[in-house]
Design a protein around this motif. Structure first.
Motif, PDB file in Angstrom:
ATOM      1  N   ALA A 264      -5.949  -1.462  -9.245  1.00  0.00           N
ATOM      2  CA  ALA A 264      -6.613  -1.339  -7.903  1.00  0.00           C
ATOM      3  C   ALA A 264      -7.330  -2.942  -7.742  1.00  0.00           C
ATOM      4  O   ALA A 264      -6.997  -3.179  -6.476  1.00  0.00           O
ATOM      5  CB  ALA A 264      -7.887  -0.366  -8.084  1.00  0.00           C
ATOM      6  N   LEU A 265      -7.733  -3.670  -8.508  1.00  0.00           N
ATOM      7  CA  LEU A 265      -8.118  -5.083  -8.151  1.00  0.00           C
ATOM      8  C   LEU A 265      -6.933  -5.858  -7.855  1.00  0.00           C
ATOM      9  O   LEU A 265      -7.138  -6.816  -6.863  1.00  0.00           O
ATOM     10  CB  LEU A 265      -9.056  -5.520  -9.442  1.00  0.00           C
ATOM     11  CG  LEU A 265      -9.539  -6.947  -9.232  1.00  0.00           C
ATOM     12  CD1 LEU A 265     -10.617  -6.854  -8.157  1.00  0.00           C
ATOM     13  CD2 LEU A 265     -10.104  -7.344 -10.669  1.00  0.00           C
TER      14      LEU A 265
ATOM     15  N   ILE B 241      -4.345  -4.900  -6.445  1.00  0.00           N
ATOM     16  CA  ILE B 241      -3.833  -4.496  -4.915  1.00  0.00           C
ATOM     17  C   ILE B 241      -4.957  -5.137  -4.129  1.00  0.00           C
ATOM     18  O   ILE B 241      -4.392  -5.539  -2.968  1.00  0.00           O
ATOM     19  CB  ILE B 241      -3.645  -3.099  -4.802  1.00  0.00           C
ATOM     20  CG1 ILE B 241      -2.524  -2.539  -5.678  1.00  0.00           C
ATOM     21  CG2 ILE B 241      -3.359  -2.705  -3.389  1.00  0.00           C
ATOM     22  CD1 ILE B 241      -2.655  -1.052  -5.804  1.00  0.00           C
ATOM     23  N   ALA B 242      -6.263  -5.050  -4.532  1.00  0.00           N
ATOM     24  CA  ALA B 242      -7.211  -5.423  -3.562  1.00  0.00           C
ATOM     25  C   ALA B 242      -7.077  -6.825  -3.352  1.00  0.00           C
ATOM     26  O   ALA B 242      -7.178  -7.634  -2.119  1.00  0.00           O
ATOM     27  CB  ALA B 242      -8.532  -5.288  -4.131  1.00  0.00           C
ATOM     28  N   VAL B 243      -6.956  -7.849  -4.375  1.00  0.00           N
ATOM     29  CA  VAL B 243      -7.005  -9.264  -4.276  1.00  0.00           C
ATOM     30  C   VAL B 243      -5.744  -9.861  -3.447  1.00  0.00           C
ATOM     31  O   VAL B 243      -5.536 -10.552  -2.736  1.00  0.00           O
ATOM     32  CB  VAL B 243      -6.769  -9.919  -5.683  1.00  0.00           C
ATOM     33  CG1 VAL B 243      -6.538 -11.348  -5.765  1.00  0.00           C
ATOM     34  CG2 VAL B 243      -8.324  -9.615  -6.379  1.00  0.00           C
TER      35      VAL B 243
ATOM     36  N   VAL C  82       0.780  -1.347   0.088  1.00  0.00           N
ATOM     37  CA  VAL C  82       0.188   0.210   0.109  1.00  0.00           C
ATOM     38  C   VAL C  82       1.015   1.172  -0.061  1.00  0.00           C
ATOM     39  O   VAL C  82       0.629   2.210  -0.550  1.00  0.00           O
ATOM     40  CB  VAL C  82      -0.934   0.082   1.126  1.00  0.00           C
ATOM     41  CG1 VAL C  82      -1.696   1.370   1.174  1.00  0.00           C
ATOM     42  CG2 VAL C  82      -2.050  -1.253   1.149  1.00  0.00           C
TER      43      VAL C  82
ATOM     44  N   GLY D 285      -4.153  -8.016  -1.155  1.00  0.00           N
ATOM     45  CA  GLY D 285      -4.369  -7.711   0.312  1.00  0.00           C
ATOM     46  C   GLY D 285      -5.542  -8.722   0.762  1.00  0.00           C
ATOM     47  O   GLY D 285      -5.386  -9.213   2.061  1.00  0.00           O
ATOM     48  N   LEU D 286      -6.285  -9.255  -0.042  1.00  0.00           N
ATOM     49  CA  LEU D 286      -7.336 -10.113   0.460  1.00  0.00           C
ATOM     50  C   LEU D 286      -6.653 -11.296   0.794  1.00  0.00           C
ATOM     51  O   LEU D 286      -6.781 -12.122   1.787  1.00  0.00           O
ATOM     52  CB  LEU D 286      -8.407 -10.611  -0.706  1.00  0.00           C
ATOM     53  CG  LEU D 286      -9.496 -11.574  -0.551  1.00  0.00           C
ATOM     54  CD1 LEU D 286     -10.204 -11.233   0.879  1.00  0.00           C
ATOM     55  CD2 LEU D 286     -10.187 -11.831  -1.650  1.00  0.00           C
TER      56      LEU D 286
END
Length: 300
Positions: free
Chosen positions: A251-252, A254-256, A208, A258-259
């Protein structure tokens, strides 16, 4: 509390997280195979929507978003994981020394930890990056690592202080075990869960933080990463012109990521705090209660 790593794989959340991270790493590792070509090459018209030819669309400069996403994973994941490991090693080492040594050594290291801890982290990162100007991945790694270790050091110090007076450590001291053996053989294995939590959290934070710095324009624009993709998308007003894929894809990613890491962290939390394991037990209890109630109704 020590633990063997293999039982973690029996946890559904941990297994799902490992699969997500493994897939992303394999994608980054085999980028030349699954996304051949130069990621900065112009291959189409400006802001083409996703199609058979360009499955994730194109940027304003006509670059293939899918190719940039795959190649950008190399930089974002490598910087995130390497920085997370550096933060964890640095924080664990300082926390172990401070917690075990005590006295003046602990006071000096605790003062240094508090000095870095009280400074707002992200503004400090932005300030250092602004002095450095346009920085590459290695400089970003160094800046993040040198400003983000205090949280891990604090946790490690407190646990080490709690463990150094335990019976098994005292017994080892009495038989003449050297300090390095007490730290690495007696104390460190009992901090494995805490180190795992610190490592996963540090990796998430590093990814991040790197993305934030690059999005603000402090990264090297010639290096493809998810952060520079967001920076270029912002400069090209992708949202204003309706090119949602230009921002949505990185963005997806980074989100995946992080998940996947968060799922691993949940498992470490459950190992470290047994009270968090009451959820599955509660679910089983409700299921058994409903089954018993149905049997009673059928018996009537």
């Amino acid at each position: 509390m020590s633990f063997t790593p293999w039982p973690i794989l029996k946890q559904k959340k941990a297994l799902a997280g490992l699969i997500i991270i493994a897939v992303l790493w394999l994608m980054a590792l085999f980028a030349p195979v699954i996304a051949p070509g130069e990621p900065g090459a112009r291959v189409g018209r400006s802001h083409q929507p996703p199609s058979i030819e360009h499955v994730m669309g194109t940027t304003k400069m006509g670059r293939d978003v899918y190719r940039q996403f795959v190649w950008g994973a190399r930089s974002s994941l490598s910087v995130g994981f390497a920085t997370g490991i550096a933060i964890t090693v640095l924080g664990t080492a300082i926390g172990l020394v401070a917690g075990y040594a005590g006295g003046r050594t602990d006071a000096v290291l605790d003062l240094a930890t508090n000095a870095v801890l009280v400074v707002p982290n992200m503004p400090l990162l932005i300030l250092l990056a602004s002095f450095a100007g346009t920085v590459g991945p290695m400089t970003i790694m160094t800046i993040i690592a040198l400003t983000s270790w205090p949280w891990g050091a604090r946790m490690t110090r407190s646990q080490t202080m709690a463990l150094r007076n335990r019976d098994f450590v005292t017994a080892s001291k009495m038989i003449g075990e050297p300090a390095w053996r007490l730290i690495f053989v007696e104390i460190l294995p009992n901090l494995t869960t805490l180190i795992g939590i610190n490592l996963v959290g540090s990796i998430i934070y590093a990814i991040v933080a790197q993305t934030t710095l690059e999005y603000l324009g402090f990264g090297d624009p010639l290096k493809v990463s998810w952060g520079t993709m967001l920076y270029n998308a912002q400069n090209s007003s992708a949202i204003m012109v309706g090119a949602w894929w230009d921002i949505g894809v990185p963005a997806l990613g980074i989100a995946v990521t992080g998940l996947g890491l968060a799922l691993l962290n949940f498992t470490f939390d459950e190992i470290a705090n047994p009270q968090l394991r009451s959820g599955p037990a509660l679910t089983r209890w409700f299921r058994l209660t409903r089954a018993r109630n149905r049997e009673l109704e059928l018996g009537r």
